[in-house]
Design a protein around this motif. Structure first.
Motif, PDB file in Angstrom:
ATOM      1  N   ALA A   1       0.817  -1.215   0.000  1.00 64.83           N
ATOM      2  CA  ALA A   1       0.000   0.000   0.000  1.00 64.83           C
ATOM      3  C   ALA A   1       0.849   1.263   0.000  1.00 64.83           C
ATOM      4  CB  ALA A   1      -0.938   0.001   1.197  1.00 64.83           C
ATOM      5  N   ASP A   2       2.031   1.227   0.617  1.00 68.81           N
ATOM      6  CA  ASP A   2       2.871   2.420   0.665  1.00 68.81           C
ATOM      7  C   ASP A   2       3.845   2.497  -0.506  1.00 68.81           C
ATOM      8  OD1 ASP A   2       4.464   0.342   1.478  1.00 68.81           O
ATOM      9  OD2 ASP A   2       5.378   1.412   3.153  1.00 68.81           O
ATOM     10  N   GLU A   3       3.712   1.596  -1.487  1.00 64.61           N
ATOM     11  CA  GLU A   3       4.594   1.569  -2.643  1.00 64.61           C
ATOM     12  C   GLU A   3       3.828   1.767  -3.947  1.00 64.61           C
ATOM     13  OE1 GLU A   3       7.965  -1.643  -1.367  1.00 64.61           O
ATOM     14  OE2 GLU A   3       6.147  -2.385  -2.307  1.00 64.61           O
ATOM     15  N   LEU A   4       2.766   2.541  -3.927  1.00 57.56           N
ATOM     16  CA  LEU A   4       1.903   2.614  -5.091  1.00 57.56           C
ATOM     17  C   LEU A   4       2.390   3.569  -6.182  1.00 57.56           C
ATOM     18  CD1 LEU A   4      -1.616   2.367  -3.495  1.00 57.56           C
ATOM     19  CD2 LEU A   4      -0.352   0.625  -4.732  1.00 57.56           C
ATOM     20  N   ILE A   5       3.637   3.915  -6.148  1.00 54.64           N
ATOM     21  CA  ILE A   5       4.176   4.758  -7.210  1.00 54.64           C
ATOM     22  C   ILE A   5       5.047   3.863  -8.076  1.00 54.64           C
ATOM     23  CG2 ILE A   5       5.539   6.789  -7.748  1.00 54.64           C
ATOM     24  CD1 ILE A   5       4.726   7.898  -5.017  1.00 54.64           C
ATOM     25  N   GLY A   6       4.453   3.235  -9.043  1.00 54.74           N
ATOM     26  CA  GLY A   6       5.158   2.317  -9.922  1.00 54.74           C
ATOM     27  C   GLY A   6       5.125   0.894  -9.399  1.00 54.74           C
ATOM     28  N   VAL A   7       5.646  -0.029 -10.195  1.00 53.50           N
ATOM     29  CA  VAL A   7       5.690  -1.436  -9.824  1.00 53.50           C
ATOM     30  C   VAL A   7       7.110  -1.954 -10.020  1.00 53.50           C
ATOM     31  CG1 VAL A   7       3.275  -1.883 -10.417  1.00 53.50           C
ATOM     32  CG2 VAL A   7       5.029  -2.229 -12.139  1.00 53.50           C
ATOM     33  N   SER A   8       7.432  -3.004  -9.303  1.00 49.42           N
ATOM     34  CA  SER A   8       8.739  -3.653  -9.430  1.00 49.42           C
ATOM     35  C   SER A   8       8.588  -4.865 -10.332  1.00 49.42           C
ATOM     36  CB  SER A   8       9.264  -4.079  -8.057  1.00 49.42           C
ATOM     37  OG  SER A   8       9.471  -2.962  -7.241  1.00 49.42           O
ATOM     38  N   THR A   9       9.134  -4.770 -11.532  1.00 48.32           N
ATOM     39  CA  THR A   9       9.078  -5.908 -12.444  1.00 48.32           C
ATOM     40  C   THR A   9      10.169  -6.904 -12.073  1.00 48.32           C
ATOM     41  OG1 THR A   9      10.484  -4.774 -14.053  1.00 48.32           O
ATOM     42  CG2 THR A   9       8.101  -4.563 -14.343  1.00 48.32           C
ATOM     43  N   VAL A  10       9.899  -8.160 -12.365  1.00 44.87           N
ATOM     44  CA  VAL A  10      10.861  -9.232 -12.123  1.00 44.87           C
ATOM     45  C   VAL A  10      10.864 -10.146 -13.341  1.00 44.87           C
ATOM     46  CG1 VAL A  10      10.595  -9.207  -9.599  1.00 44.87           C
ATOM     47  CG2 VAL A  10       9.168 -10.722 -10.965  1.00 44.87           C
ATOM     48  N   ASP A  11      11.927 -10.886 -13.495  1.00 43.71           N
ATOM     49  CA  ASP A  11      11.975 -11.926 -14.518  1.00 43.71           C
ATOM     50  C   ASP A  11      10.884 -12.932 -14.181  1.00 43.71           C
ATOM     51  OD1 ASP A  11      13.003 -14.807 -15.294  1.00 43.71           O
ATOM     52  OD2 ASP A  11      13.982 -13.371 -16.644  1.00 43.71           O
ATOM     53  N   CYS A  12      10.156 -13.400 -15.169  1.00 46.13           N
ATOM     54  CA  CYS A  12       9.034 -14.310 -14.900  1.00 46.13           C
ATOM     55  C   CYS A  12       9.488 -15.641 -14.310  1.00 46.13           C
ATOM     56  CB  CYS A  12       8.215 -14.525 -16.169  1.00 46.13           C
ATOM     57  SG  CYS A  12       7.284 -13.052 -16.668  1.00 46.13           S
ATOM     58  N   GLY A  13      10.769 -15.958 -14.406  1.00 45.50           N
ATOM     59  CA  GLY A  13      11.293 -17.159 -13.771  1.00 45.50           C
ATOM     60  C   GLY A  13      11.405 -17.018 -12.266  1.00 45.50           C
ATOM     61  N   GLU A  14      11.333 -15.755 -11.774  1.00 44.23           N
ATOM     62  CA  GLU A  14      11.363 -15.491 -10.344  1.00 44.23           C
ATOM     63  C   GLU A  14       9.935 -15.475  -9.807  1.00 44.23           C
ATOM     64  OE1 GLU A  14      13.622 -12.000  -9.315  1.00 44.23           O
ATOM     65  OE2 GLU A  14      14.964 -12.318 -11.023  1.00 44.23           O
ATOM     66  N   GLU A  15       9.829 -15.562  -8.492  1.00 38.94           N
ATOM     67  CA  GLU A  15       8.512 -15.530  -7.864  1.00 38.94           C
ATOM     68  C   GLU A  15       7.832 -14.190  -8.131  1.00 38.94           C
ATOM     69  OE1 GLU A  15       6.489 -15.993  -3.435  1.00 38.94           O
ATOM     70  OE2 GLU A  15       8.587 -16.569  -3.726  1.00 38.94           O
ATOM     71  N   HIS A  16       6.565 -14.242  -8.531  1.00 36.48           N
ATOM     72  CA  HIS A  16       5.771 -13.041  -8.790  1.00 36.48           C
ATOM     73  C   HIS A  16       4.297 -13.375  -8.581  1.00 36.48           C
ATOM     74  CE1 HIS A  16       6.082 -15.223 -12.626  1.00 36.48           C
ATOM     75  NE2 HIS A  16       4.902 -14.694 -12.940  1.00 36.48           N
ATOM     76  N   ASP A  17       3.463 -12.329  -8.512  1.00 33.14           N
ATOM     77  CA  ASP A  17       2.034 -12.569  -8.297  1.00 33.14           C
ATOM     78  C   ASP A  17       1.153 -11.822  -9.282  1.00 33.14           C
ATOM     79  OD1 ASP A  17       2.416 -10.029  -7.264  1.00 33.14           O
ATOM     80  OD2 ASP A  17       1.856 -10.552  -5.217  1.00 33.14           O
ATOM     81  N   ASN A  18       1.765 -11.236 -10.297  1.00 28.33           N
ATOM     82  CA  ASN A  18       1.038 -10.542 -11.355  1.00 28.33           C
ATOM     83  C   ASN A  18       1.810 -10.692 -12.660  1.00 28.33           C
ATOM     84  OD1 ASN A  18      -1.187  -8.553 -10.058  1.00 28.33           O
ATOM     85  ND2 ASN A  18       0.545  -8.730  -8.666  1.00 28.33           N
ATOM     86  N   GLU A  19       1.076 -10.815 -13.747  1.00 30.08           N
ATOM     87  CA  GLU A  19       1.706 -10.927 -15.065  1.00 30.08           C
ATOM     88  C   GLU A  19       0.792 -10.236 -16.073  1.00 30.08           C
ATOM     89  OE1 GLU A  19       3.165 -14.564 -17.985  1.00 30.08           O
ATOM     90  OE2 GLU A  19       3.083 -14.872 -15.810  1.00 30.08           O
ATOM     91  N   VAL A  20       1.375  -9.392 -16.884  1.00 29.20           N
ATOM     92  CA  VAL A  20       0.574  -8.672 -17.867  1.00 29.20           C
ATOM     93  C   VAL A  20       0.191  -9.651 -18.979  1.00 29.20           C
ATOM     94  CG1 VAL A  20       0.446  -6.730 -19.470  1.00 29.20           C
ATOM     95  CG2 VAL A  20       1.727  -6.493 -17.324  1.00 29.20           C
ATOM     96  N   LEU A  21      -1.087  -9.861 -19.091  1.00 30.94           N
ATOM     97  CA  LEU A  21      -1.666 -10.784 -20.059  1.00 30.94           C
ATOM     98  C   LEU A  21      -1.782 -10.130 -21.435  1.00 30.94           C
ATOM     99  CD1 LEU A  21      -3.613 -13.211 -20.875  1.00 30.94           C
ATOM    100  CD2 LEU A  21      -5.407 -11.920 -19.751  1.00 30.94           C
ATOM    101  N   HIS A  22      -2.213  -8.873 -21.441  1.00 30.52           N
ATOM    102  CA  HIS A  22      -2.495  -8.192 -22.698  1.00 30.52           C
ATOM    103  C   HIS A  22      -2.667  -6.704 -22.409  1.00 30.52           C
ATOM    104  CE1 HIS A  22      -3.937  -7.962 -26.836  1.00 30.52           C
ATOM    105  NE2 HIS A  22      -5.027  -7.332 -26.438  1.00 30.52           N
ATOM    106  N   VAL A  23      -2.405  -5.887 -23.397  1.00 25.14           N
ATOM    107  CA  VAL A  23      -2.657  -4.454 -23.281  1.00 25.14           C
ATOM    108  C   VAL A  23      -3.654  -4.087 -24.372  1.00 25.14           C
ATOM    109  CG1 VAL A  23      -1.657  -2.140 -23.326  1.00 25.14           C
ATOM    110  CG2 VAL A  23      -0.330  -4.048 -22.371  1.00 25.14           C
ATOM    111  N   VAL A  24      -4.779  -3.524 -23.951  1.00 26.04           N
ATOM    112  CA  VAL A  24      -5.853  -3.137 -24.868  1.00 26.04           C
ATOM    113  C   VAL A  24      -5.728  -1.642 -25.149  1.00 26.04           C
ATOM    114  CG1 VAL A  24      -8.358  -2.972 -25.191  1.00 26.04           C
ATOM    115  CG2 VAL A  24      -7.385  -4.884 -23.889  1.00 26.04           C
TER     116      VAL A  24
END
Length: 175
Positions: free
Chosen positions: A65-88
């Motif tokens: 909640a206190d980090e809502l200025i941008g996101v931290s991307t990671v290599d998909c081989g690393e643990e993550h909980d969001n993945e961009v499926l598509h951009v409309v």
């Protein structure tokens, strides 16, 4: 009673989209925003990325909640909980739909169709594990030319994963 599938997809949107894209109106996080955040004691990750710059196939960790200025991307081989499926890309002829996420469903349904099936290899309505939520532009970023809806994949049980369903090597991380 569980929400119907479109409504479930929209619930996280109201929470995450309000934070991520409300402050992310430009292609890069403006220095003035960083300075204001620092003044309030927010620690900024120097490797963060503006949500508007995310592309299909990128993985990231949902910000606190206190980090809502941008996101931290990671290599998909690393643990993550969001993945961009598509951009409309919403056509410029469309007027701003408003802040109500349900008004965006007409544009988001692209991600619930063949795009979802091709990426996850499952029909969206029948997927037992995967769902998506939209990151939608706010009125300010819309007026600045942002017409993108980012469809973000997540696991319905809330767990993180490594790999990607698009490559068939997604593995849940048991925590």
């Amino acid at each position: 009673m569980p929400l119907p599938r479109p409504a479930r997809a929209l619930v996280p949107a109201a929470l995450l989209a309000a934070g991520l894209l409300t402050v992310s109106a430009c292609s890069a996080v403006p220095e003035e925003v960083d300075e204001a955040a620092r003044a309030f004691g927010v620690e900024l990750n120097p490797d963060r990325k503006d949500a508007n710059d995310l592309v299909a196939g990128e993985c990231f960790i949902e910000p606190e909640a206190d980090e809502l200025i941008g996101v931290s991307t990671v290599d998909c081989g690393e643990e993550h909980d969001n993945e961009v499926l598509h951009v409309v890309a919403v056509p410029e002829t469309v007027e701003y739909p408003g802040e109500d996420p349900e008004l965006w469903w007409e544009h988001e349904q692209v991600c619930a169709g063949q795009v979802f099936e091709d990426y996850v290899d499952e029909v969206w309505e029948d997927s037992p594990d995967w769902d998506f939520y939209p990151l939608i532009p706010n009125e300010y970023s819309w007026e600045s030319g942002d017409r993108s809806i980012h469809c973000v994949l997540y696991r319905m049980d809330g767990t993180s994963w490594t790999g990607s369903p698009s490559t068939g090597d997604a593995e849940p991380v048991n925590g």
